[in-house]
Write a protein that holds these residues in place. Structure first.
Motif, PDB file in Angstrom:
ATOM      1  N   ARG A 164       6.539  -3.924  -7.735  1.00 49.55           N
ATOM      2  CA  ARG A 164       7.157  -2.647  -7.314  1.00 49.55           C
ATOM      3  C   ARG A 164       8.406  -2.426  -8.363  1.00 49.55           C
ATOM      4  N   LYS A 221      10.010  -1.948   2.789  1.00 52.07           N
ATOM      5  CA  LYS A 221       9.781  -2.231   1.537  1.00 52.07           C
ATOM      6  C   LYS A 221      10.525  -1.414   0.628  1.00 52.07           C
ATOM      7  N   HIS A 266      10.688   1.459  -1.548  1.00 45.91           N
ATOM      8  CA  HIS A 266       9.752   2.414  -2.323  1.00 45.91           C
ATOM      9  C   HIS A 266      10.630   2.703  -3.536  1.00 45.91           C
ATOM     10  N   GLY A 303       3.194   5.137  -5.789  1.00 47.62           N
ATOM     11  CA  GLY A 303       4.067   5.191  -6.983  1.00 47.62           C
ATOM     12  C   GLY A 303       3.315   3.948  -8.035  1.00 47.62           C
ATOM     13  N   PRO A 304       3.403   2.696  -7.375  1.00 48.64           N
ATOM     14  CA  PRO A 304       2.979   1.456  -8.080  1.00 48.64           C
ATOM     15  C   PRO A 304       1.557   1.491  -8.261  1.00 48.64           C
ATOM     16  N   TRP A 321      -6.447  10.521   6.039  1.00 48.30           N
ATOM     17  CA  TRP A 321      -5.114  10.531   5.609  1.00 48.30           C
ATOM     18  C   TRP A 321      -5.146   9.649   4.109  1.00 48.30           C
ATOM     19  N   GLN A 322      -5.781   8.660   4.230  1.00 46.03           N
ATOM     20  CA  GLN A 322      -5.969   7.785   2.920  1.00 46.03           C
ATOM     21  C   GLN A 322      -7.346   7.045   2.980  1.00 46.03           C
ATOM     22  N   LYS A 372      -1.750   0.395  11.411  1.00 47.74           N
ATOM     23  CA  LYS A 372      -0.072   0.199  11.084  1.00 47.74           C
ATOM     24  C   LYS A 372       0.587   0.747  12.571  1.00 47.74           C
ATOM     25  N   THR A 380       0.124  -2.695   7.578  1.00 54.07           N
ATOM     26  CA  THR A 380       0.606  -1.362   6.669  1.00 54.07           C
ATOM     27  C   THR A 380      -0.654  -1.022   6.188  1.00 54.07           C
ATOM     28  N   ILE A 381      -0.366   0.263   5.440  1.00 55.51           N
ATOM     29  CA  ILE A 381      -1.554   0.981   4.922  1.00 55.51           C
ATOM     30  C   ILE A 381      -2.148   0.126   3.872  1.00 55.51           C
ATOM     31  N   GLU A 382      -1.036  -0.157   2.750  1.00 58.22           N
ATOM     32  CA  GLU A 382      -1.261  -0.736   1.395  1.00 58.22           C
ATOM     33  C   GLU A 382      -1.543  -2.251   1.713  1.00 58.22           C
TER      34      GLU A 382
HETATM   35  P1  XMP Z   1       2.587   1.348   3.847  1.00 52.97           P
HETATM   36  O1  XMP Z   1       1.848   0.560   3.117  1.00 52.97           O
HETATM   37  O2  XMP Z   1       3.834   1.206   3.779  1.00 52.97           O
HETATM   38  O3  XMP Z   1       2.265   2.720   3.315  1.00 52.97           O
HETATM   39  O4  XMP Z   1       1.899   1.318   5.296  1.00 52.97           O
HETATM   40  C1  XMP Z   1       2.623   4.108   3.850  1.00 52.97           C
HETATM   41  C2  XMP Z   1       2.414   5.261   2.684  1.00 52.97           C
HETATM   42  O5  XMP Z   1       3.341   5.096   1.663  1.00 52.97           O
HETATM   43  C3  XMP Z   1       2.513   5.029   0.567  1.00 52.97           C
HETATM   44  N1  XMP Z   1       3.440   4.347  -0.382  1.00 52.97           N
HETATM   45  C4  XMP Z   1       4.003   4.671  -1.394  1.00 52.97           C
HETATM   46  N2  XMP Z   1       4.279   5.870  -1.851  1.00 52.97           N
HETATM   47  N3  XMP Z   1       5.756   5.240  -3.515  1.00 52.97           N
HETATM   48  C5  XMP Z   1       4.996   6.201  -2.959  1.00 52.97           C
HETATM   49  O6  XMP Z   1       5.151   7.223  -3.386  1.00 52.97           O
HETATM   50  C6  XMP Z   1       5.493   3.884  -3.165  1.00 52.97           C
HETATM   51  O7  XMP Z   1       6.237   2.920  -3.679  1.00 52.97           O
HETATM   52  C7  XMP Z   1       4.753   3.661  -1.987  1.00 52.97           C
HETATM   53  N4  XMP Z   1       4.285   2.409  -1.330  1.00 52.97           N
HETATM   54  C8  XMP Z   1       3.619   2.996  -0.175  1.00 52.97           C
HETATM   55  C9  XMP Z   1       1.160   4.538   1.086  1.00 52.97           C
HETATM   56  O8  XMP Z   1       0.108   4.748  -0.080  1.00 52.97           O
HETATM   57  C10 XMP Z   1       0.911   5.201   2.433  1.00 52.97           C
HETATM   58  O9  XMP Z   1       0.619   6.409   2.430  1.00 52.97           O
END
Ligand code: XMP
Length: 518
Positions: free
Chosen positions: A301, A349, A351, A398-399, A438-439, A510, A514-516
């Motif tokens: 990241r 984390k 962002h 973004g990553p 959502w994803q 979540k 987490t999602i990712e």
């Molecule tokens: P997590 O993994 O934290 O993700 O449950 C929550 C949402 O955020 C998106 N995500 C990001 N979006 N930059 C972004 O613009 C980032 O660095 C980033 N990291 C996670 C993820 O896809 C999910 O929709």
């Protein structure tokens, strides 16, 4: 703030609750403009705002703990109603002369609330007995003369209190969570019957407001905008274009970790469209170089975040003296990146568009969606005429695929994931209720398992499917797609993507996941 956005304002003072953001969402759903402010906020900070109500959030501390956040008593002299929730109730009652008794034990979960004063406007439209959600340790045990109890539970005689002249309400339970079965009425009643908000906050007003704010911020200067083609940055680009016309230049950076066909799709959507100055930069090699050999997700990241900035520094050289960089930062990104000692929830984390910026960044940021939630960004996108394909695009981090290739990112592993993910995208898009998701995406695991293909034994990688529903990405539930869709995704990936012999389904919510995957 300009009148059209902020002619009525609700302040949410954040004592560190995991639910602070949820309170903000609920208030916005009631068409009332609000912001989450740190607990260090004092009455003087609010005087210049058109304040009509204050909500004090819950928090993880006990009021007697060393360093526990306190409340400026002058907040009660601002002449607007105050609602304290859980810790917010305790700290307010303590400030106003009540007594709080510390407790080692937490009362947690569903509890029956008995409403003693059904005629109170806060309880308008509610039955006398209600299931509510409790999550507290300390409790208010005595209140001064100016208060009275208006509801109780079996173990809390003071589950809801108010003062005589309707200026303060305290609730021991959490009205913002759906486990409190009031259908949103308590917050609605507080905002409408007690604070008397008119409820005229609309996303439509926001477009004009944002345009004015952008003009005021950037004056006659030029702005460069990071346009990824996702809904957030696309909305930002359109707002800026509306505000400053051709003094905006948008850069799409191919960072080499995009999905299949994505760079071409974004170019097709924006190049030569909407009158935008759209510029494409192929930075694949540079990004892959900084990612080489890196396995740790946070390092990935940070390196990607820094490389983006490098790319923008270079891009800015195409013009003379660019001062401003526009980004699609949303409110949840801001909240998730605020450190706990500033008063909001813990940093989960970084962002890359908030937490990962270098200290010596020489651009001033333009972030017109900084106070918006995703659904609001989508509404704004619709309002300013972005096509549905952009407005309803699933979020993409973004990553990029770098955090979906678990372990080292190599061009070969990226190619495998890209192919598998393209199959997921194609099959998912065929579903009639596609927008409910959502994803949905594929993750490449650094695990090899044994399989058999034809007469051959294989020893190949695993793809995990991550498909979730969510309203803002802060919490999420896994989705079970129709069996035939799952079966088709699985067999297509195993047959068409070389290097994969197994597909698994992620059935975690979540939190705690987490999602990712990262
Ligand atoms: P997590 O993994 O934290 O993700 O449950 C929550 C949402 O955020 C998106 N995500 C990001 N979006 N930059 C972004 O613009 C980032 O660095 C980033 N990291 C996670 C993820 O896809 C999910 O929709």
């Amino acid at each position: 703030m300009n009148q059209s956005l902020d002619n009525e304002f609700c302040a949410i003072i954040d004592f560190g609750s995991q639910y602070s953001q949820l309170i903000a969402r609920r208030v916005r759903e009631n068409r009332v403009y609000c912001e989450i402010l740190p607990h260090s906020t004092v009455a003087a900070d609010l005087k210049s705002r058109p304040l009509k109500g204050v909500i004090l959030s819950g928090g993880p501390c006990g009021v007697y703990e060393e360093g526990a956040p306190t409340l400026d008593p002058a907040i009660f002299e601002l002449g607007v109603p105050v609602l304290g929730i859980c810790y917010g109730m305790q700290v307010a009652c303590q400030t106003l002369g009540g007594e709080v008794t510390p407790s080692e034990e937490r009362e947690y979960g569903d509890t029956a609330l008995i409403i003693d004063e059904a005629s109170d406007p806060l309880f308008g439209g509610l039955p006398e007995r209600l299931q509510v959600w409790m999550s507290h340790g300390d409790r208010v045990t005595s209140i001064g003369d100016q208060f009275r109890a208006i509801a109780h539970t079996e173990s809390s005689p003071l589950a809801a209190v108010r003062d005589k002249d309707l200026r303060f309400y305290g609730l021991q339970f959490h009205p913002e969570v759906t486990h409190t079965r009031d259908d949103g009425k308590i917050l609605h009643n507080f905002l409408y019957k007690i604070c008397r908000f008119s409820g005229d906050w609309k996303v439509r007003n926001y477009v004009d407001h944002a345009v004015e704010e952008i003009r005021a911020q950037v004056g006659d200067e030029r702005v460069i905008c990071a346009l990824s083609g996702g809904v957030d940055s696309s909305v930002v680009a359109m707002l800026l274009h509306k505000a400053i016309g051709d003094r905006l230049s948008c850069f799409f950076i191919d960072n080499g970790v995009l999905r299949e066909g994505e760079a071409e799709q974004v170019q097709e959507l924006f190049a030569g469209k909407f009158g935008l100055d759209f510029r494409f930069i192929d930075a694949t090699d540079r990004f892959l170089e900084v990612l080489a050999g890196v396995e740790d997700p946070e390092t990935k990241r940070h390196r990607i975040g820094h490389q983006f900035i490098e790319e923008f520094r270079e891009a800015a050289k195409q013009f003379e003296g660019v001062k401003f960089l526009a980004q699609g930062t949303l409110y949840p990104d801001v909240i998730e990146s605020i450190s706990p000692n500033q008063g909001a929830s813990v940093t989960i984390k970084s962002h890359h568009n908030v937490g990962g910026l270098p200290d010596d960044l020489e651009f001033e940021l333009v972030e017109p969606l900084r106070y918006m939630f995703k659904d609001e960004a989508r509404q704004i996108g619709k309002e300013i005429g972005l096509p549905d394909a952009v407005v309803h695009r699933q979020p993409f981090p973004g990553p990029g695929l770098a955090i979906r290739v678990i372990g080292e990112v190599t061009p070969e592993r990226l190619e495998v994931l890209r192919k598998a993910d393209a199959i997921v995208q194609t099959e998912m898009a065929k579903l009639s209720d596609y927008r409910r998701i959502w994803q949905g995406f594929a993750v490449l695991l650094p695990v090899r398992t044994v399989g058999v293909q034809g007469d051959q034994r294989t020893y190949d990688n695993v793809i995990a499917l991550r498909i979730v529903e969510s309203s803002d990405g802060m919490t999420a539930d896994w989705v079970y797609l129709p069996e035939e869709t799952l079966a088709r995704i699985s067999s297509r990936i195993c047959n068409e993507v070389q290097g994969i012999n197994r597909v698994v389904l992620d059935i975690s919510s979540k939190p705690p996941s987490t999602i990712e995957w990262e």
